[in-house]
Structures are given as C-alpha cells and as structure tokens.
Motif scaffolding. Structure first.
Motif, mmCIF file in Angstrom:
data_model
loop_
_atom_site.group_PDB
_atom_site.id
_atom_site.type_symbol
_atom_site.label_atom_id
_atom_site.label_comp_id
_atom_site.label_asym_id
_atom_site.label_seq_id
_atom_site.Cartn_x
_atom_site.Cartn_y
_atom_site.Cartn_z
ATOM 1 N N GLN A 119 2.316 1.770 -3.439
ATOM 2 C CA GLN A 119 1.328 2.339 -4.368
ATOM 3 C C GLN A 119 1.142 3.831 -4.118
ATOM 4 O O GLN A 119 1.069 4.627 -5.050
ATOM 5 C CB GLN A 119 -0.017 1.606 -4.212
ATOM 6 C CG GLN A 119 0.018 0.159 -4.681
ATOM 7 C CD GLN A 119 0.373 0.035 -6.147
ATOM 8 O OE1 GLN A 119 -0.160 0.733 -6.992
ATOM 9 N NE2 GLN A 119 1.320 -0.848 -6.452
ATOM 10 N N ARG A 120 1.077 4.182 -2.810
ATOM 11 C CA ARG A 120 0.890 5.587 -2.440
ATOM 12 C C ARG A 120 2.076 6.425 -2.931
ATOM 13 O O ARG A 120 1.901 7.504 -3.490
ATOM 14 C CB ARG A 120 0.740 5.707 -0.924
ATOM 15 C CG ARG A 120 0.119 7.038 -0.499
ATOM 16 C CD ARG A 120 -0.103 7.099 0.994
ATOM 17 N NE ARG A 120 1.139 6.909 1.714
ATOM 18 C CZ ARG A 120 1.222 6.298 2.892
ATOM 19 N NH1 ARG A 120 0.140 5.802 3.457
ATOM 20 N NH2 ARG A 120 2.375 6.175 3.507
ATOM 21 N N ASN A 121 3.281 5.900 -2.715
ATOM 22 C CA ASN A 121 4.486 6.618 -3.162
ATOM 23 C C ASN A 121 4.485 6.807 -4.678
ATOM 24 O O ASN A 121 4.904 7.843 -5.183
ATOM 25 C CB ASN A 121 5.743 5.856 -2.750
ATOM 26 C CG ASN A 121 6.001 5.980 -1.260
ATOM 27 O OD1 ASN A 121 5.299 6.717 -0.576
ATOM 28 N ND2 ASN A 121 6.977 5.256 -0.756
ATOM 29 N N LYS A 122 4.000 5.765 -5.393
ATOM 30 C CA LYS A 122 3.944 5.858 -6.860
ATOM 31 C C LYS A 122 2.976 6.945 -7.288
ATOM 32 O O LYS A 122 3.249 7.738 -8.180
ATOM 33 C CB LYS A 122 3.499 4.500 -7.443
ATOM 34 C CG LYS A 122 4.665 3.647 -7.888
ATOM 35 C CD LYS A 122 4.154 2.408 -8.592
ATOM 36 C CE LYS A 122 5.311 1.446 -8.809
ATOM 37 N NZ LYS A 122 4.820 0.122 -9.218
ATOM 38 N N ARG A 123 1.825 6.943 -6.600
ATOM 39 C CA ARG A 123 0.795 7.952 -6.940
ATOM 40 C C ARG A 123 1.305 9.367 -6.715
ATOM 41 O O ARG A 123 1.059 10.264 -7.480
ATOM 42 C CB ARG A 123 -0.449 7.719 -6.059
ATOM 43 C CG ARG A 123 -1.473 6.774 -6.675
ATOM 44 C CD ARG A 123 -2.837 6.948 -6.020
ATOM 45 N NE ARG A 123 -2.805 6.890 -4.569
ATOM 46 C CZ ARG A 123 -2.899 5.775 -3.856
ATOM 47 N NH1 ARG A 123 -3.009 4.611 -4.468
ATOM 48 N NH2 ARG A 123 -2.881 5.811 -2.545
ATOM 49 N N GLU A 124 2.048 9.512 -5.613
ATOM 50 C CA GLU A 124 2.523 10.861 -5.261
ATOM 51 C C GLU A 124 3.895 11.164 -5.842
ATOM 52 O O GLU A 124 4.531 12.153 -5.462
ATOM 53 C CB GLU A 124 2.546 11.010 -3.733
ATOM 54 C CG GLU A 124 1.149 10.986 -3.129
ATOM 55 C CD GLU A 124 1.156 10.850 -1.617
ATOM 56 O OE1 GLU A 124 2.241 10.959 -1.013
ATOM 57 O OE2 GLU A 124 0.074 10.614 -1.063
ATOM 58 N N GLU A 176 12.010 6.773 -4.131
ATOM 59 C CA GLU A 176 12.347 5.791 -3.090
ATOM 60 C C GLU A 176 13.851 5.705 -2.879
ATOM 61 O O GLU A 176 14.617 5.806 -3.832
ATOM 62 C CB GLU A 176 11.840 4.417 -3.510
ATOM 63 C CG GLU A 176 10.434 4.166 -3.037
ATOM 64 C CD GLU A 176 10.029 2.747 -3.290
ATOM 65 O OE1 GLU A 176 10.800 1.852 -2.909
ATOM 66 O OE2 GLU A 176 8.973 2.546 -3.885
ATOM 67 N N LYS A 214 0.844 -1.217 0.000
ATOM 68 C CA LYS A 214 0.000 0.000 0.000
ATOM 69 C C LYS A 214 0.870 1.255 0.000
ATOM 70 O O LYS A 214 0.579 2.229 -0.699
ATOM 71 C CB LYS A 214 -0.920 -0.005 1.232
ATOM 72 C CG LYS A 214 -2.152 -0.878 1.038
ATOM 73 C CD LYS A 214 -3.048 -0.767 2.246
ATOM 74 C CE LYS A 214 -4.320 -1.585 2.061
ATOM 75 N NZ LYS A 214 -5.100 -1.625 3.301
ATOM 76 N N LYS A 215 1.933 1.215 0.804
ATOM 77 C CA LYS A 215 2.861 2.357 0.862
ATOM 78 C C LYS A 215 3.501 2.585 -0.501
ATOM 79 O O LYS A 215 3.656 3.714 -0.963
ATOM 80 C CB LYS A 215 3.960 2.075 1.885
ATOM 81 C CG LYS A 215 3.709 2.704 3.238
ATOM 82 C CD LYS A 215 4.933 2.517 4.102
ATOM 83 C CE LYS A 215 4.603 2.730 5.564
ATOM 84 N NZ LYS A 215 5.705 2.324 6.429
#
Lengths: 503, 165
Positions: free
Chosen positions: B64-69, B73, B61-62
């Motif tokens: 995916q969130r990082n990808k969206r925002e 990394e 989930k983290k």
C-alpha cells in the motif's frame, strides 16, 4: 610400554603396502564423497570386499582412510556445483557456493580441505587421549540431552539465508513439518502419507538436499540464461591455501568446530551431519556479524568441514571402547573388525593397543593425504565448470537423478527431488530461507522424537527437558542465542527513539 | 510484492489443509504419549500460520505504501526467461513419467540432448557426443563401480539393459 606399541604401529602403518592402501582408501573416499548419493558409508561398504584378504591392520586403516576421505569429499561438489556429495557437507554449501560464485572456488576448496584435515587430526588425538572418559560421558546422554542438541542446532534458523526473519522461521517450520512425514516413531501412526506407500518410510534427506540446492539453482539459472554474459569464461580452478597467518586469525573456529565434531561424533547415532549443522549454527550465532554467513563466509566452511571430519575420530570412540558404533559408517567399520576376528569393546583397548595406535596413525596420514589427493580430485572435478551452461546444467541434473535414485533404487525419490527443486526455486524467489528449511528438516525428527521420549520419561512434565543439568544448560544457551538478535533489535529501536526524544 | 502475498496465500491454504489432515490422525494407544502423533505437526503448522499471517500483513502494508508513493516494484520472475524455465520443468516432469518404462539409458540420453537443444546449444554433433559420454560415464561409475541399480525399463528394454549394465 606406550612407546613400544606406538613404534610397532609405526612399523605397520609405514609399510609400503599399507601406505598404498591408505592412499587408495583416501582417494576412493574423496571420489565417492564428491559424487551425490554415494555417502561415506556406501564408499566403505564398496571397499570392504577388497579388505577380506588383507592383514587386520591394513584392512582397518584402509576403511578408516575411506571414511576420512568421504567426509571431506562431499565438500568438493558442495562448493563447485551446489550439490553436497554427502549430507555432512550440507552447511558447506551455504558459504562454499557463494564463494565459488565470487570466483573464490580455489580458496573455498583449500579451506574445506584444511578444516577437514585439522578436524580429523584433532579428533584422532582426542580419541587416543581420552577415549574411555568420553565414552562413559556419552553413555549418560538421554533423550533430554539429544533434544537440547537439536534445539541448539535449530537456534540459528532465523539468521541464515534470508533477510526476512519471519519467512526464515516459516521455512524452518515447514522443514520441521516435512520431517514428520511417515510413520510416527512413538505411536506408529501414519502421518501425511496420503495412502502412498513410498511416503510411509518418511522423506529421505538426499532428494530434498539435491532438489533444494542443485535443481533449484539450475531452474534459477535457466530463468536468467537469456541475459547471460557469453564472454565470461570460467577460469582454471585450483585449490588455494590461505597463509598461515590468515588461518591463525580463525583458530577459534577451527578448534571450536573440531571439539563440537568430536563430541557429537562420540554420541551414538548422532554422526557427522548433526555435527556439521550444529557447528555451523554455533559459528553463526557466536559471530559479531552473523549476516555474513550464507554469503561466502570463510568461517562457515571451516565450521562445517572441521566438525564433520572431527566426527570421524569421535565416532570411533564408542565403537572401539564400548562396541557401540557412533555413526552408520562406524557400524560398517565395526563389521570390518569383526570380519578380522577382532571384537571392539573394552577388551580390545587392552589386548590390541598396537592396532589402536595404527588406527590413530591411519587417520592422521589420511588427513595429510587430503591435501595432495584433494588438490588433484578437486582440479579434475572443477573441469566441468568450463563447460557451456547447457552442458553443465544437464550434468547437474543427471548427477541429481542418479544421486537420488541410487539411495534406495526408487524413482519416487527422483520425483521428490524435482518437487523439492520447484519448492527450493520458489522459496528462493520469495525469500524463504532454504538453509533454514533444510536444517530444520534434518534436525526435526530428532527434536520431536527425543522431546516426546522425555515427556514419557518425566511422566508428562512439559518442562522435563530442563530437569537434567546438561540439557538445561544447553537449552538455556539455545534460547539466549535464539532471542539475542531480536533483543538487540529492540534495544536499538529504543535507543533510537530515546535519541529522537532527546533532540 | 503482490506475488509474495499470493505465495503466502497458497502456503496458508496448503498448511491449513495439512492441519485439518493432522486432526484426522489416529489417536495414540500409548497413554503416556501425551502429545500423540498429531501434537507436534499441529503445533508447527499453527506457528507457521501465525507467522505467515503476520508476514502477509507486513507485506500488504508495504504494498500500500509503495502504491501511495508510486514506487515501481521489481518483478519476482523474469518474464523473458520463463518460457525456457517452463520447458525445462516440463522436460523434467516428462522424464519422471517415462524413466520407469523406458529405463535410465534411453530416457537420460533423450533428456540431456533435448534439454541442451532447448537451451539453445547449437552444435548437434557435440550435443550428441556429450550425451553419449555423460550417459556412458554415469552408467560406468554408478552402474559398474558403485553397483547402483539404475532404472532398467520394462519388457525387452529391461532384457537388453542386462547386457549393458
């Protein structure tokens, strides 16, 4: 009557030759303890032949001095090169090495020696004052109580060494799993041995510790070596003692750890390793900011060192009073008694009180000597930190190899050390807590064995461990300690939600 | 974080295999041993698997969130240092293989010298001196003082070692 015996003992112990033997014994113990693979018990075994021709008092105070020195010596290498010289010093690594990295190696060494000294002296007094009482209580301990102690030790696994609690718990569970390798002590079934004879006896503690702490650290440093700052030079490391007022602020840790160490030392076969782990665990859980631990908390070093040295005096209680050794090293010391025609047990207390007072004084003198000899040995040992890193890394690897090999003379232990070095390196990378893994690995065998023994005793009652008062209290305390951080977390989340709703 | 997911995956596979192995342990003959030899390991593995799956979901989930925002990394491994790390690991693996036939003295001397050179230590002279001192000191302390029987090698190397330690 007591005064006469004490005066006699003073005369014996302050004889120049006896004093010299105590100095040699403490120094030998410190050096042996600081070398990985040379445990306190091995140091005592090595010095034993020299005691054959000595007077009984001289022989006994000398081996006890080795024991005191050995219990403290492990902290030197634990702090300076992240390689605990003895298993008793494992928790010292958790906070000692981060302090070294912060440039406070001298303070860490000073704390370790002070705590060791305090622990030994405390337990020596306890030994003199309440030995028969403690010994009778210790005999009432059964598997349920031992299980409860193991659980208490494990209750801090989610709080040490990693921000990610789930991964810390997984690391601890893997540690528990590794502890099951070998022949099952209850059913005799071989577990996870994969038809390899070297795994039948289980995985030894030393290769795992050296691999997880020292070798993994070398791998980590090799990886980052390309961006090292070559201008930074290691300074001279000398032991620094904190001011009395600073020490006094931590008096609770000194005393609590010494009590834990003494009590655990008294339990037959428990020993200094369990004492220091348990004491560290209690220190973490009772602190207002447990997240400080594992990052260079002074209290972590005090908890570990005060307890493991207090276990020295503690382990002498059942040895002297009942003739049952409280640890492996105490068993070897018992041999020294027997070699000098002294049979430890209830009669010894009555027939040889002078000897017991001499032993008590021997522990106290050796504890004071830790300050003088510890300062010198730590300073010499710290010289290696000035070496260029390729040399230092080679030194750590060679010490690791010899330490792992010298355990049983088996090169499989060297292989295991490297495997655990890689595991430790990967665990570090992915935030799986190594301290939690090691702690669970050490306490796992005891937890499983004692729980299953209690199951047999209580005829299959899974809650049988709660049926005995001491174990019930300790287990409930452990459960509260274990769930308290999560509970606080949930409460915090609820109060935040409440505030948001109110707004 | 993708790496962390991969590592979790490896752990899940290894632990699942160990769980399967644990089911093959012989049954206990002690009727009062309610858990048997496999009870504790299976319980431990099951708990570890549950936690790993939970952690993997959280990490995913983290990720995916990082990808969206579009959040960058941080690499888990430092690429420039990996070559040296692999060299170190290979050297240690080789050491383990040859220490039995060649004995402690020769193998450790080779390891120390090559390791130091691989890490970029420049002076051959000091590397050699340090190698000799380190091997001799450990032989003296552990071999003589503490009586540890270090690997002696095989054949004539074994015979030769008895003259030295």
């Amino acid at each position: 009557m007591v005064g006469t015996h004490l005066l006699d003992a003073l005369q014996y112990v302050f004889d120049p030759l006896t004093l010299l033997f105590i100095v040699i014994g403490t120094g030998f113990g410190l050096v042996g303890g600081s070398l990985p693979g040379i445990s306190s018990s091995m140091s005592v075994i090595l010095i034993m032949p020299f005691t054959f021709s000595m007077e009984p008092v001289q022989a006994i105070v000398m081996v006890v001095a080795v024991y005191v020195g050995g219990a403290c010596g492990g902290s030197i290498s634990a702090i300076l090169i992240k390689t605990p010289g003895t298993p008793e010093a494992i928790p010292t690594t958790f906070d000692g090495y981060p302090l070294m990295q912060k440039g406070q190696a001298g303070t860490a060494l000073g704390l370790a020696v002070t705590a060791s000294s305090f622990g030994s002296i405390f337990s020596a007094f306890m030994m003199m004052l309440a030995a028969p009482l403690f010994a009778s209580v210790a005999l009432k301990f059964q598997s349920a109580e031992y299980f409860a102690l193991a659980v208490l030790g494990l209750s801090c696994v989610s709080s040490i060494g990693s921000k990610n609690q789930a991964r810390a718990l997984v690391a601890a569970l893997i540690g528990l799993l590794i502890a099951t390798v070998g022949i099952d002590p209850i059913s005799g079934v071989q577990r996870f041995t994969f038809n390899k004879t070297f795994l039948v006896g289980g995985i030894e503690m030393i290769p795992v510790i050296i691999g997880c702490f020292a070798i993994s650290e070398v791998f980590e440093n090799i990886e980052t070596y390309y961006r090292r700052d070559a201008t930074v030079q290691a300074g001279r490391v000398s032991m620094k003692l904190l001011k009395f007022s600073e020490m006094f602020k931590m008096w609770v840790h000194f005393i609590r750890s010494a009590i834990i160490g003494t009590l655990i030392g008294i339990l037959p076969a428990a020993g200094g390793t369990i004492a220091s782990l348990l004491s560290y665990s209690v220190a973490v859980k009772s602190d207002k900011n447990p997240e400080r631990f594992g990052k260079g908390a002074y209290e972590g070093i005090i908890a570990s060192e005060s307890a493991n040295n207090a276990a020295v005096g503690g382990s002498m209680v059942p040895t002297l009073v009942l003739g049952i050794p409280g640890s492996g090293t105490a068993a070897i010391i018992m041999m020294v008694f027997i070699l000098h025609n002294l049979r430890p047990g209830p009669l010894l207390m009555r027939e040889q009180p002078t000897l017991l007072y001499a032993l008590f004084l021997g522990i106290i003198i050796a504890s004071v000597l830790l300050f003088l000899l510890g300062r010198f040995i730590a300073r010499e040992f710290a010289r290696i930190l000035k070496l260029p890193y390729p040399m230092l890394a080679a030194f750590i690897i060679v010490m690791g190899i010899v330490g792992a090999y010298s355990l049983k003379g088996s090169y499989y232990d060297v292989i295991l050390m490297f495997i655990f070095g890689i595991i430790g390196y990967l665990f570090n990378k992915f935030q799986f807590s190594i301290p939690a893994f090691v702690l669970a690995f050490i306490l796992g065998g005891m937890a499983e064995k004692t729980y299953r023994q209690q199951l047999i005793i209580s005829d299959g009652n899974f809650l049988g461990v709660f049926m005995r008062p001491i174990s019930c209290i300790v287990l409930i305390a452990s459960i509260i300690i274990f769930i308290s951080p999560s509970f606080k977390h949930i409460l915090k989340a609820f109060s935040k939600k409440g505030e948001l709703v109110a707004k | 974080m993708g790496m962390a997911l991969g590592f979790n995956g490896i752990l899940i596979i290894v632990l699942s295999y160990l769980y399967w192995t644990a089911t093959k342990f012989l049954d206990t003959t002690i009727t009062t041993d309610y858990w048997g030899g496999d009870g504790f390991p299976r319980l431990v593995i099951a708990l570890a698997l549950i936690l790993l799956i939970y952690d993997s979901i959280v990490t995913y989930k983290k990720l995916q969130r990082n990808k969206r925002e579009n959040l960058q990394e941080k690499d888990v491994f430092e690429k420039p240092g990996l070559k040296l790390l692999f060299t170190g690991v290979i050297l240690l693996a080789l050491y383990v293989v040859i220490v039995e036939p060649l004995g402690y003295m020769i193998t450790t001397a080779l390891l120390v010298f090559i390791f130091m050179k691989a890490m970029g230590y420049k002076s051959n002279f000091w590397a050699l001196i340090y190698t000799v001192i380190l091997v001799a000191a450990t032989l003296m302390i552990f071999g003589y003082v503490f009586g540890t029987s270090l690997p002696r090698g095989i054949g004539f190397l074994r015979e030769l070692s008895f003259y030295i330690y």
